[in-house]
Design a protein around this motif. Structure first.
Motif, mmCIF file in Angstrom:
data_model
loop_
_atom_site.group_PDB
_atom_site.id
_atom_site.type_symbol
_atom_site.label_atom_id
_atom_site.label_comp_id
_atom_site.label_asym_id
_atom_site.label_seq_id
_atom_site.Cartn_x
_atom_site.Cartn_y
_atom_site.Cartn_z
ATOM 1 N N ASP A 19 0.831 -1.179 0.000
ATOM 2 C CA ASP A 19 0.000 0.000 0.000
ATOM 3 C C ASP A 19 0.881 1.250 0.000
ATOM 4 N N ILE A 20 0.591 2.202 -0.879
ATOM 5 C CA ILE A 20 1.433 3.388 -1.030
ATOM 6 C C ILE A 20 1.417 4.239 0.232
ATOM 7 N N ARG A 21 0.280 4.264 0.959
ATOM 8 C CA ARG A 21 0.229 5.051 2.192
ATOM 9 C C ARG A 21 1.141 4.462 3.256
ATOM 10 N N THR A 22 1.228 3.141 3.298
ATOM 11 C CA THR A 22 2.139 2.499 4.243
ATOM 12 C C THR A 22 3.581 2.865 3.929
ATOM 13 N N ILE A 23 3.916 2.890 2.636
ATOM 14 C CA ILE A 23 5.268 3.258 2.238
ATOM 15 C C ILE A 23 5.587 4.691 2.664
ATOM 16 N N VAL A 25 4.304 6.464 5.159
ATOM 17 C CA VAL A 25 4.477 6.539 6.612
ATOM 18 C C VAL A 25 5.843 5.999 7.022
ATOM 19 N N ILE A 26 6.231 4.862 6.468
ATOM 20 C CA ILE A 26 7.523 4.267 6.817
ATOM 21 C C ILE A 26 8.673 5.170 6.398
ATOM 22 N N VAL A 27 8.574 5.776 5.205
ATOM 23 C CA VAL A 27 9.636 6.666 4.734
ATOM 24 C C VAL A 27 9.761 7.886 5.643
ATOM 25 N N VAL A 28 8.640 8.447 6.108
ATOM 26 C CA VAL A 28 8.684 9.615 6.986
ATOM 27 C C VAL A 28 9.402 9.272 8.289
ATOM 28 N N PHE A 29 9.045 8.147 8.915
ATOM 29 C CA PHE A 29 9.667 7.779 10.181
ATOM 30 C C PHE A 29 11.127 7.362 9.983
ATOM 31 N N GLN A 69 -3.007 1.339 10.561
ATOM 32 C CA GLN A 69 -4.256 1.943 10.096
ATOM 33 C C GLN A 69 -4.530 1.582 8.638
ATOM 34 N N PHE A 70 -3.471 1.340 7.861
ATOM 35 C CA PHE A 70 -3.626 1.138 6.428
ATOM 36 C C PHE A 70 -3.328 -0.291 5.993
ATOM 37 N N THR A 71 -2.878 -1.138 6.905
ATOM 38 C CA THR A 71 -2.598 -2.520 6.530
ATOM 39 C C THR A 71 -3.894 -3.305 6.393
ATOM 40 N N GLY A 72 -3.805 -4.421 5.695
ATOM 41 C CA GLY A 72 -4.995 -5.240 5.470
ATOM 42 C C GLY A 72 -4.861 -6.633 6.023
ATOM 43 N N ASP A 73 -4.047 -6.802 7.079
ATOM 44 C CA ASP A 73 -3.849 -8.146 7.617
ATOM 45 C C ASP A 73 -4.166 -8.230 9.104
#
Length: 307
Positions: A19-23, A25-29, A69-73
């Motif tokens: 998911d692009i939103r997950t990417i 968030v991870i890049v920001v942190f 929040q954005f994961t699907g698992d």
């Protein structure tokens, strides 16, 4: 044809990898973590180790709260079966069918064994949202119009509001309240970091406990879906069963970590405050603490003149 594809028609959808939103968030942190690592050499002594441990653990907690929040698992399940690929067709294909349930919707994955069968590439990952502001039934109807493979439509139909399974409303409300509690946990995490930068460490520990509590509340909210009996998802001769996924267990682990860290800080505040201040680099210099009044030298000439 242009490079083997039709240029003015919708192209075949490819399976989603991440998911692009997950990417984002991870890049920001990761950017925040790398920025801190650049300045860590300027910190001397054992404080360097303490700062590294505190900052990296804090960033890990923050990114975990936002990413899930954005994961699907939150719930996942897989089954391998021989089933029909299209409606009104007797052709059978061997496929892996996956179900991934998140806070905002459900993903249905269909992957062929092998991927290329019956002159087609069987590799799908379709998302059907149920978060507030989204229309799950409309997404399902669009899937029907596009002619998605029968296994995907069959699984997605189980979660529609018109399905006899009647789990759509339960999943939608559980995901909504779990997401809201996680955002509250994110806010308390920010407040705890602010308090830790001030000489009020015990209140930062209390806010860590509140952060962990809201994470656990989000898990309890999502787990209420188990109160509703789930219809059997029978595909061919196999049955698709779901169980708690990686995001659920990650939140449980991070919530317990916040509880352990908060209890430790509160206990150290009452048992060994100096050690706690040393860990947070807030200990006052002993030389300044017990600094005596400096010696004063008086010129006798001016003293005698004054007298």
């Amino acid at each position: 044809l242009f490079d083997g594809v039709y240029p003015f028609y919708p192209q075949q959808r490819k399976a989603a990898v991440f998911d692009i939103r997950t990417i984002i968030v991870i890049v920001v942190f990761l950017t925040l973590a790398c920025s801190f690592l650049l300045i860590i050499p300027g910190i001397r002594g054992r404080a360097r180790l303490y700062w590294t441990l505190r900052v990296l653990l804090s960033l890990f907690v923050g990114v975990a709260i936002v990413v899930v929040q954005f994961t699907g698992d939150w719930e996942t399940g897989w089954v391998q079966a021989n089933t029909s690929y299209k409606s009104f067709s007797p052709v059978q294909v061997n496929v892996d069918i996956g179900l991934h349930i998140g806070l905002a919707g459900v993903n249905v994955t269909l992957r062929g064994n092998p991927v290329n069968q019956i002159n087609e590439t069987i590799n799908y990952n379709e998302h059907f949202p149920w978060n507030f502001g989204a229309d799950y039934d409309r997404s399902y109807s669009e899937g029907l119009e596009k002619g998605l493979p029968s296994p995907i439509l069959y699984v997605a139909e189980k979660f529609s509001s018109q399905s006899p399974c009647a789990v759509h409303r339960q999943y939608r409300l559980a995901g909504h309240y779990a997401s809201a509690m996680l955002w509250v946990a994110f806010c308390t995490w920010i407040i705890s970091n602010i308090l830790f930068s001030m000489p009020v460490l015990v209140y930062g520990g209390y806010m860590l406990l509140v952060t962990g509590a809201f994470m656990i509340f989000s898990l309890l909210s999502f787990s209420t879906v188990r109160n509703s009996p789930m219809c059997l998802i029978q595909i061919g001769t196999g049955t698709l069963h779901v169980a708690y996924g990686g995001s659920f267990w990650l939140m449980l682990a991070v919530g317990l970590l916040c509880f352990v860290a908060g209890i430790t800080i509160v206990a150290m505040h009452h048992l060994n405050l100096e050690l706690l201040k040393a860990f947070f680099d807030l200990r006052e210099d002993k030389a300044e603490e017990y600094q005596e009044t400096p010696e004063v030298f008086v010129n006798p000439h001016f003293m005698n003149k004054g007298l």
